[in-house]
Structures are given as structure tokens and as C-alpha cells.
Enzyme design. Structure first.
Site, PDB file in Angstrom:
ATOM      1  N   GLY A  70       0.860  -1.211   0.049  1.00 14.71           N
ATOM      2  CA  GLY A  70      -0.272   0.060   0.092  1.00 14.71           C
ATOM      3  C   GLY A  70       0.849   1.065  -0.049  1.00 14.71           C
ATOM      4  O   GLY A  70       2.072   1.285   0.378  1.00 14.71           O
ATOM      5  N   GLN A  90       2.879  10.055   1.137  1.00 16.22           N
ATOM      6  CA  GLN A  90       4.167   9.232   1.112  1.00 16.22           C
ATOM      7  C   GLN A  90       5.009   9.505   0.280  1.00 16.22           C
ATOM      8  O   GLN A  90       6.208   9.346   0.170  1.00 16.22           O
ATOM      9  CB  GLN A  90       4.097   7.721   1.422  1.00 16.22           C
ATOM     10  CG  GLN A  90       3.283   7.348   2.704  1.00 16.22           C
ATOM     11  CD  GLN A  90       3.211   5.627   2.671  1.00 16.22           C
ATOM     12  OE1 GLN A  90       2.188   5.052   2.411  1.00 16.22           O
ATOM     13  NE2 GLN A  90       4.048   4.900   3.409  1.00 16.22           N
ATOM     14  N   CYS A 106       6.129  -0.140   7.445  1.00 20.53           N
ATOM     15  CA  CYS A 106       5.582   0.967   6.573  1.00 20.53           C
ATOM     16  C   CYS A 106       6.663   1.282   5.770  1.00 20.53           C
ATOM     17  O   CYS A 106       7.788   1.414   6.281  1.00 20.53           O
ATOM     18  CB  CYS A 106       5.337   2.120   7.434  1.00 20.53           C
ATOM     19  SG  CYS A 106       4.596   3.482   6.612  1.00 20.53           S
ATOM     20  N   LEU A 107       6.611   1.590   4.418  1.00 22.11           N
ATOM     21  CA  LEU A 107       7.477   2.146   3.561  1.00 22.11           C
ATOM     22  C   LEU A 107       8.022   3.364   4.086  1.00 22.11           C
ATOM     23  O   LEU A 107       9.173   3.624   3.637  1.00 22.11           O
ATOM     24  CB  LEU A 107       6.996   2.447   2.270  1.00 22.11           C
ATOM     25  CG  LEU A 107       6.537   1.023   1.485  1.00 22.11           C
ATOM     26  CD1 LEU A 107       5.710   1.151   0.165  1.00 22.11           C
ATOM     27  CD2 LEU A 107       7.520  -0.049   1.344  1.00 22.11           C
ATOM     28  N   HIS A 121      -4.239   1.502   7.553  1.00 21.47           N
ATOM     29  CA  HIS A 121      -2.955   1.978   7.610  1.00 21.47           C
ATOM     30  C   HIS A 121      -2.832   2.974   6.682  1.00 21.47           C
ATOM     31  O   HIS A 121      -2.481   4.055   7.227  1.00 21.47           O
ATOM     32  CB  HIS A 121      -1.900   0.748   7.459  1.00 21.47           C
ATOM     33  CG  HIS A 121      -0.550   1.280   7.294  1.00 21.47           C
ATOM     34  ND1 HIS A 121       0.339   0.899   8.414  1.00 21.47           N
ATOM     35  CD2 HIS A 121       0.167   1.895   6.374  1.00 21.47           C
ATOM     36  CE1 HIS A 121       1.720   1.279   8.030  1.00 21.47           C
ATOM     37  NE2 HIS A 121       1.420   1.997   6.931  1.00 21.47           N
ATOM     38  N   GLU A 122      -3.444   2.954   5.485  1.00 21.97           N
ATOM     39  CA  GLU A 122      -3.191   3.893   4.504  1.00 21.97           C
ATOM     40  C   GLU A 122      -4.070   5.020   4.607  1.00 21.97           C
ATOM     41  O   GLU A 122      -3.928   6.046   4.395  1.00 21.97           O
ATOM     42  CB  GLU A 122      -3.434   3.094   2.903  1.00 21.97           C
ATOM     43  CG  GLU A 122      -2.283   2.278   2.691  1.00 21.97           C
ATOM     44  CD  GLU A 122      -0.956   2.486   2.741  1.00 21.97           C
ATOM     45  OE1 GLU A 122      -0.379   3.749   2.596  1.00 21.97           O
ATOM     46  OE2 GLU A 122      -0.233   1.489   3.008  1.00 21.97           O
ATOM     47  N   HIS A 141      -2.633   7.482   7.142  1.00 23.80           N
ATOM     48  CA  HIS A 141      -1.561   8.312   6.497  1.00 23.80           C
ATOM     49  C   HIS A 141      -2.225   9.578   5.833  1.00 23.80           C
ATOM     50  O   HIS A 141      -1.534  10.946   5.956  1.00 23.80           O
ATOM     51  CB  HIS A 141      -0.973   7.800   5.192  1.00 23.80           C
ATOM     52  CG  HIS A 141       0.197   6.940   5.553  1.00 23.80           C
ATOM     53  ND1 HIS A 141       1.489   7.475   6.259  1.00 23.80           N
ATOM     54  CD2 HIS A 141       0.496   5.445   5.375  1.00 23.80           C
ATOM     55  CE1 HIS A 141       2.240   6.449   6.450  1.00 23.80           C
ATOM     56  NE2 HIS A 141       1.706   5.225   5.677  1.00 23.80           N
TER      57      HIS A 141
END
Length: 163
Positions: free
Chosen positions: A46, A51, A89-90, A131-132, A135
Site C-alpha cells: 500500500g 508518502q 511501513c515504507l 494503515h493507508e 496516512h
């Protein structure tokens, strides 16, 4: 299409609230394509627009490698159940932490034509959706970690999901 730089923890853009997408412009279309390409290149499941430094309410998710999702202006409508597990997480490279999330969510969003859609997700997809979407409101999973963050060990990479 282009690979965009993924912003990392400490970058102020990750703590800001994203703005609603009101129209699909060529720049938004390019952003969406770049987000998918960037997510796949980084081996994530994701990616949210903040991000990559863009404060727009856009999320891309692909938990299976076969069913990519694009969600514009997503919001969680209902959630139920509970799951606790490792999350990564990225934007927080090399770290993982235990997070409790709903096991089932229903998300209202819009597609690439700004038509209303509804997505239901269980388990990993539910975790990725939560999660996304967080953000988009300026939050990182590290705020929810139970205990402390741990370094990701290379041998366990197949057990960690970077959402």
C-alpha cells in the site's frame, strides 16, 4: 510513469492532513500511475499520496499482486473484530511493530472517475486499508505500536507486510 521518492518518518508532510480530490486532472492521473509504480518498486502492499509528498486523499493498495485498488477520498464506514500482528511501513524503513486493528472494514471511496465505490476488506486488506487511510490524516502506524519498534530481520521478511 516514474518512481517517486518515498518520504520517511520525520518528514513534516507525513504529519499533515491531506486535501480531498475534487477533479481528476492529468497531474492526478500521473500521480496515481506513479504511486502504483513506486509501491511495486518498493515491494509494498500500500501507498498513500502523502508518502510521496503529495497532500491528496489518494491511496493505492495491492495485497495479492493480482487485484490493485485505487481509492480516492476513502473513509472507513464500519469496522468490526480485532487482529493483532506485525506491521511495517515504507515510510519507516527497517522497522516493524505490533499493532491491533479491526479484522473487517467497509470503506467508502471514489474510483478514477470519481464515482462512488465501496470496498470490504478482511485481515491483511483490512489492515492495509486502515494503515493507508491513517496516512491521509497525518498519522503513522508507529503511534499505535504496542511495545517498541523492532528492527526487521532479513530472514523474516516474508512474514512482515509493508503497508
Amino acid at each position: 510513469m516514474a518512481i517517486r521518492t518515498i518520504r520517511e518518518i520525520g518528514d513534516p508532510v507525513l504529519n499533515k492532513v491531506s486535501k480531498e480530490v475534487k477533479e481528476i486532472t492529468p497531474r492526478i492521473q500521473e500521480l496515481i500511475e506513479d504511486m502504483f509504480e513506486t509501491m511495486y518498486e518498493a515491494n509494498g502492499v500500500g501507498l498513500a499520496a502523502p508518502q510521496v509528498g503529495i497532500l491528496k486523499r489518494i491511496v493505492v493498495i495491492d495485497t495479492t499482486g493480482e487485484d490493485p485498488l485505487l481509492l480516492i477520498n476513502p473513509r472507513i464506514v464500519t469496522s468490526e473484530g480485532e487482529q493483532t500482528g506485525n506491521e511495517a511501513c515504507l515510510s519507516v524503513p527497517g522497522k516493524t511493530g505490533v499493532v491491533t486493528r479491526p479484522n473487517h472494514v467497509v470503506v467508502a471511496a471514489q474510483n478514477e472517475n470519481l464515482e462512488s465505490i465501496e470496498i470490504e476488506g478482511d485481515e491483511l486488506l483490512a489492515r492495509a486499508l486502515c494503515h493507508e487511510i491513517e496516512h491521509l490524516d497525518g498519522h503513522l502506524y508507529v503511534e499505535r505500536v504496542e511495545g517498541s519498534l523492532k528492527d526487521v530481520e532479513m530472514e523474516d521478511d516474508d512474514e512482515e507486510e509493508e503497508v
